[in-house]
Design an enzyme around this catalytic site. Structure first.
Site, PDB file in Angstrom:
ATOM      1  N   GLU A  22       5.786  87.120 -38.856  1.00  0.00           N
ATOM      2  CA  GLU A  22       6.531  85.889 -38.261  1.00  0.00           C
ATOM      3  C   GLU A  22       5.629  84.661 -38.843  1.00  0.00           C
ATOM      4  O   GLU A  22       6.446  83.833 -39.323  1.00  0.00           O
ATOM      5  CB  GLU A  22       6.710  85.857 -36.763  1.00  0.00           C
ATOM      6  CG  GLU A  22       7.641  86.755 -36.195  1.00  0.00           C
ATOM      7  CD  GLU A  22       7.697  86.659 -34.496  1.00  0.00           C
ATOM      8  OE1 GLU A  22       8.861  86.274 -34.172  1.00  0.00           O
ATOM      9  OE2 GLU A  22       6.760  87.008 -33.961  1.00  0.00           O
ATOM     10  N   TYR A  54      16.330  57.392 -32.355  1.00  0.00           N
ATOM     11  CA  TYR A  54      16.612  58.915 -32.646  1.00  0.00           C
ATOM     12  C   TYR A  54      16.005  59.594 -33.627  1.00  0.00           C
ATOM     13  O   TYR A  54      15.596  60.707 -33.746  1.00  0.00           O
ATOM     14  CB  TYR A  54      18.159  59.057 -32.835  1.00  0.00           C
ATOM     15  CG  TYR A  54      19.291  58.194 -32.086  1.00  0.00           C
ATOM     16  CD1 TYR A  54      18.851  58.150 -30.758  1.00  0.00           C
ATOM     17  CD2 TYR A  54      20.395  57.679 -32.662  1.00  0.00           C
ATOM     18  CE1 TYR A  54      19.935  57.246 -30.021  1.00  0.00           C
ATOM     19  CE2 TYR A  54      21.273  57.062 -31.755  1.00  0.00           C
ATOM     20  CZ  TYR A  54      20.880  56.860 -30.416  1.00  0.00           C
ATOM     21  OH  TYR A  54      21.797  56.169 -29.576  1.00  0.00           O
ATOM     22  N   GLU A  73       7.408  78.405 -26.052  1.00  0.00           N
ATOM     23  CA  GLU A  73       7.064  77.958 -24.775  1.00  0.00           C
ATOM     24  C   GLU A  73       6.014  76.841 -24.939  1.00  0.00           C
ATOM     25  O   GLU A  73       6.389  75.583 -24.481  1.00  0.00           O
ATOM     26  CB  GLU A  73       6.551  78.874 -23.705  1.00  0.00           C
ATOM     27  CG  GLU A  73       7.603  79.743 -23.202  1.00  0.00           C
ATOM     28  CD  GLU A  73       7.726  80.832 -23.726  1.00  0.00           C
ATOM     29  OE1 GLU A  73       7.294  81.195 -25.050  1.00  0.00           O
ATOM     30  OE2 GLU A  73       8.177  81.930 -23.263  1.00  0.00           O
ATOM     31  N   LYS A  99      15.295  80.173 -30.901  1.00  0.00           N
ATOM     32  CA  LYS A  99      15.135  81.031 -32.054  1.00  0.00           C
ATOM     33  C   LYS A  99      15.904  81.879 -32.147  1.00  0.00           C
ATOM     34  O   LYS A  99      16.348  82.917 -31.492  1.00  0.00           O
ATOM     35  CB  LYS A  99      13.408  81.868 -31.405  1.00  0.00           C
ATOM     36  CG  LYS A  99      12.788  82.599 -32.529  1.00  0.00           C
ATOM     37  CD  LYS A  99      11.603  83.318 -32.156  1.00  0.00           C
ATOM     38  CE  LYS A  99      10.981  84.161 -33.054  1.00  0.00           C
ATOM     39  NZ  LYS A  99       9.594  84.347 -32.855  1.00  0.00           N
TER      40      LYS A  99
END
Length: 117
Positions: A22, A54, A73, A99
């Protein structure tokens, strides 16, 4: 008065995950934010300085997602912590990090974490 600002569907390519692959291959993520604030002043003045920008919300998400983490997390926690530091008018925030197509056994469209603070 408490109002809400949503910046949703922020797409990012990042390198989070516990597996070494990853960190090399990366993956697609989508981040949704919900910010509670009082924007009654900006509703009156029509001035960007009187509300949460924004563009700055998106930039914070992109910057924090660029820092590799094993866990989404941890990334979500960093994003909400930055919001709390950089937006004095923020009352409460909610961040969802998704994800897409995680490399786990079987077909899984997405995994997500939601953090509020």
């Amino acid at each position: 008065m408490i109002n809400k600002i949503e910046v949703s569907g922020i797409e990012v390519f990042a390198y989070h995950g516990c597996m070494n692959e990853e960190s090399v291959l990366g993956g697609k993520y989508i981040v949704d934010t919900l910010l509670k604030t009082d924007f009654s002043k900006s509703a009156e003045t029509d001035e960007l300085a009187d509300t949460i920008d924004y563009v700055q919300v998106r930039n914070i998400v992109v910057e924090e997602m660029a820092i590799r983490s094993k866990l989404i997390e941890h990334v979500a926690h960093r994003i909400i912590t930055r919001f709390q530091k950089e937006f004095p008018s923020l009352i409460k925030a909610k961040v969802k990090v998704r994800k897409l197509n995680p490399p786990i056994q079987g077909v899984v469209k997405e995994v997500a974490v939601i953090i509020e603070g």
